[in-house]
Enzyme design. Structure first.
Site, PDB file in Angstrom:
ATOM      1  N   ARG A 202      49.970  35.237  48.163  1.00 50.07           N
ATOM      2  CA  ARG A 202      48.588  35.378  48.614  1.00 50.07           C
ATOM      3  C   ARG A 202      48.549  36.191  49.911  1.00 50.07           C
ATOM      4  O   ARG A 202      49.480  36.111  50.724  1.00 50.07           O
ATOM      5  CB  ARG A 202      47.952  34.015  48.847  1.00 50.07           C
ATOM      6  CG  ARG A 202      47.811  33.150  47.598  1.00 50.07           C
ATOM      7  CD  ARG A 202      47.102  31.850  47.941  1.00 50.07           C
ATOM      8  NE  ARG A 202      46.945  30.980  46.789  1.00 50.07           N
ATOM      9  CZ  ARG A 202      47.825  30.039  46.420  1.00 50.07           C
ATOM     10  NH1 ARG A 202      48.910  29.856  47.166  1.00 50.07           N
ATOM     11  NH2 ARG A 202      47.611  29.304  45.352  1.00 50.07           N
ATOM     12  N   LYS A 227      47.018  27.667  51.540  1.00 51.03           N
ATOM     13  CA  LYS A 227      45.939  27.105  50.735  1.00 51.03           C
ATOM     14  C   LYS A 227      46.215  25.671  50.315  1.00 51.03           C
ATOM     15  O   LYS A 227      45.331  24.815  50.377  1.00 51.03           O
ATOM     16  CB  LYS A 227      45.702  27.968  49.496  1.00 51.03           C
ATOM     17  CG  LYS A 227      44.553  27.494  48.622  1.00 51.03           C
ATOM     18  CD  LYS A 227      44.304  28.447  47.476  1.00 51.03           C
ATOM     19  CE  LYS A 227      43.118  27.981  46.627  1.00 51.03           C
ATOM     20  NZ  LYS A 227      42.839  28.920  45.515  1.00 51.03           N
ATOM     21  N   HIS A 299      40.235  46.405  45.593  1.00 53.30           N
ATOM     22  CA  HIS A 299      41.197  47.277  46.268  1.00 53.30           C
ATOM     23  C   HIS A 299      41.949  46.506  47.352  1.00 53.30           C
ATOM     24  O   HIS A 299      42.298  47.078  48.384  1.00 53.30           O
ATOM     25  CB  HIS A 299      40.498  48.494  46.874  1.00 53.30           C
ATOM     26  CG  HIS A 299      39.937  49.437  45.867  1.00 53.30           C
ATOM     27  ND1 HIS A 299      38.671  49.293  45.351  1.00 53.30           N
ATOM     28  CD2 HIS A 299      40.477  50.511  45.248  1.00 53.30           C
ATOM     29  CE1 HIS A 299      38.442  50.262  44.474  1.00 53.30           C
ATOM     30  NE2 HIS A 299      39.521  51.018  44.389  1.00 53.30           N
ATOM     31  N   ARG A 302      44.979  41.087  46.500  1.00 53.48           N
ATOM     32  CA  ARG A 302      44.864  40.189  45.350  1.00 53.48           C
ATOM     33  C   ARG A 302      45.026  40.941  44.030  1.00 53.48           C
ATOM     34  O   ARG A 302      45.364  40.339  43.010  1.00 53.48           O
ATOM     35  CB  ARG A 302      43.529  39.450  45.387  1.00 53.48           C
ATOM     36  CG  ARG A 302      43.450  38.426  46.506  1.00 53.48           C
ATOM     37  CD  ARG A 302      42.254  37.510  46.370  1.00 53.48           C
ATOM     38  NE  ARG A 302      42.262  36.480  47.393  1.00 53.48           N
ATOM     39  CZ  ARG A 302      42.962  35.361  47.323  1.00 53.48           C
ATOM     40  NH1 ARG A 302      43.702  35.117  46.263  1.00 53.48           N
ATOM     41  NH2 ARG A 302      42.908  34.476  48.304  1.00 53.48           N
ATOM     42  N   HIS A 328      50.689  27.741  42.374  1.00 57.28           N
ATOM     43  CA  HIS A 328      49.532  26.963  41.933  1.00 57.28           C
ATOM     44  C   HIS A 328      49.889  25.490  41.831  1.00 57.28           C
ATOM     45  O   HIS A 328      51.056  25.120  41.641  1.00 57.28           O
ATOM     46  CB  HIS A 328      49.055  27.450  40.556  1.00 57.28           C
ATOM     47  CG  HIS A 328      48.448  28.819  40.589  1.00 57.28           C
ATOM     48  ND1 HIS A 328      48.457  29.677  39.497  1.00 57.28           N
ATOM     49  CD2 HIS A 328      47.815  29.494  41.585  1.00 57.28           C
ATOM     50  CE1 HIS A 328      47.847  30.802  39.821  1.00 57.28           C
ATOM     51  NE2 HIS A 328      47.460  30.723  41.074  1.00 57.28           N
ATOM     52  N   TYR A 337      44.374  34.638  34.458  1.00 57.58           N
ATOM     53  CA  TYR A 337      45.016  35.923  34.215  1.00 57.58           C
ATOM     54  C   TYR A 337      45.205  36.219  32.734  1.00 57.58           C
ATOM     55  O   TYR A 337      45.614  37.322  32.372  1.00 57.58           O
ATOM     56  CB  TYR A 337      46.367  35.965  34.925  1.00 57.58           C
ATOM     57  CG  TYR A 337      46.262  35.693  36.409  1.00 57.58           C
ATOM     58  CD1 TYR A 337      45.662  36.614  37.256  1.00 57.58           C
ATOM     59  CD2 TYR A 337      46.735  34.507  36.957  1.00 57.58           C
ATOM     60  CE1 TYR A 337      45.547  36.367  38.612  1.00 57.58           C
ATOM     61  CE2 TYR A 337      46.621  34.258  38.317  1.00 57.58           C
ATOM     62  CZ  TYR A 337      46.030  35.191  39.129  1.00 57.58           C
ATOM     63  OH  TYR A 337      45.904  34.945  40.473  1.00 57.58           O
TER      64      TYR A 337
END
Length: 362
Positions: A202, A227, A299, A302, A328, A337
């Site tokens: 991240r 996170k 852009h 991520r 995760h 995804y």
């Protein structure tokens, strides 16, 4: 200096100078005074306000108690901050509605608060905002201030499902090779881009990476994720390690006490901001290569994270492995995804056998 500031204040009071210019001159003077006194200047905000200062004397204690209650709920730091922000927004708005205390709250007030938030948040963010409202209602009920508030919170909130912004492998390589490694900033940017492309970290964890997180002897990176707070161990791949070492030895400013691996290229030499600092690095790389994601318009870093996950899917890597590599908490987060894996999605298509369309009427 004191006499100079007095002249500046007088000119401002007499209308000969704008307030913003008075503040700028005052700040510049204070900088010079500190340099003259200490030989250096400490970069810091002159004035710091607490986020709860916007609340009145009635609702500020409620907000502070709510924040303390969140600390005991074993939530991620970012989640607690988000819930506190939504709660603070609602509690600051309630006096405008005529609510004078938390005990006077009714279900209609909560329903109106959700509508109020809808004017401040985008549709895709309202799902999380409504969850924060529900958590606030649970706190108010558990603390004995109100009852039946949670029933006024909508159970279903529409949410737009966006495709993951991904890049093909060739474009990823073009991004990572687009920097000018003859400059310190170019060495730094190449190391960050490679780190994102090869590990899927991240942006906030890339900016937060510290020198002690890299074990050069074992060839691995160990960090606590911002996170989730969970520990993540990643292999230090050869090209990534070479790029980081090149920056540390030939690009990173010398004699800096900051422990972050990646620093600003100009003073003050501190860690980069995960929002603006890292985004500018990625956006500049996209501009140099004139590449764009095939499923979106992002852009930032991520896009590299999503591209990393998609390549793993295309290589038949299982979702639990992908979730583990991306840090995760469960495989549900990695399912986002799946929509970018065109090759395997085609294998899921069904024909019309047994459900043939009816013959069109003449």
């Amino acid at each position: 200096m004191a006499a100079y500031l007095q002249v500046v204040a007088t000119k401002c009071r007499d209308g000969q100078m704008k307030e913003w210019k008075r503040k700028l001159l005052r700040k510049s003077t204070l900088v010079l005074v500190e340099v003259a006194r200490t030989g250096s200047y400490r970069w810091a905000l002159s004035f710091r306000r607490h986020p709860n200062d916007a609340l009145d004397a009635v609702f500020r204690p409620v907000q502070e108690e709510f924040e303390s209650w969140l600390e005991g709920q074993r939530l991620a730091g970012d989640t607690r901050e988000l819930y506190a922000t939504v709660s603070r927004t609602i509690l600051a708005w309630l006096p405008e509605r005529g609510v004078t205390s938390a005990r006077a709250l009714a279900g209609s007030d909560i329903a109106a608060a959700v509508i109020f938030l809808g004017g401040r948040y985008k549709p895709g963010s309202m799902r999380t905002a409504v969850t924060a409202v529900r958590v606030l209602c649970r706190f108010l009920e558990e603390s004995g201030r109100c009852t039946g508030l949670a029933r006024a919170v909508p159970r279903q909130v529409s949410r737009r499902v966006l495709f993951a912004d991904v890049l093909p492998g060739g474009d990823v390589e073009a991004l990572t090779n687009s920097t000018n490694t003859a400059t310190p900033q170019g060495r730094r940017d190449k190391a960050m881009l490679l780190l994102a492309a090869r590990t899927g970290l991240r942006p906030v964890d890339i900016s937060g990476l510290r020198l002690q997180d890299i074990d050069w002897a074992q060839g691995q990176i160990t960090l606590a994720q911002h996170k989730t707070g969970a520990l993540l161990i990643l292999p230090l791949l050869a090209d990534v390690g070479k790029a980081i070492a090149d920056y540390l030895l030939h690009g990173r400013p010398d004699g800096v006490a900051d422990e972050h691996v990646f620093l600003r290229s100009q003073a003050p030499y501190v860690g980069l901001s995960p929002s603006s600092g890292l985004y500018n690095v990625a956006a500049a790389a996209f501009a140099r290569t004139t590449t764009s994601p095939r499923n979106g318009t992002g852009h930032g870093f991520r896009v590299l994270r999503a591209s990393f996950a998609t390549r793993m899917l295309e290589d038949d890597t299982s979702l639990p492995v992908i979730s583990g590599a991306l840090g995760h908490r469960g495989i549900a987060s990695a399912k986002h995804y799946l929509a970018a894996d065109d090759t395997h999605l085609r294998d899921c298509c069904l024909d019309f056998a047994g459900i043939e369309p009816r013959t069109a009427r003449p």
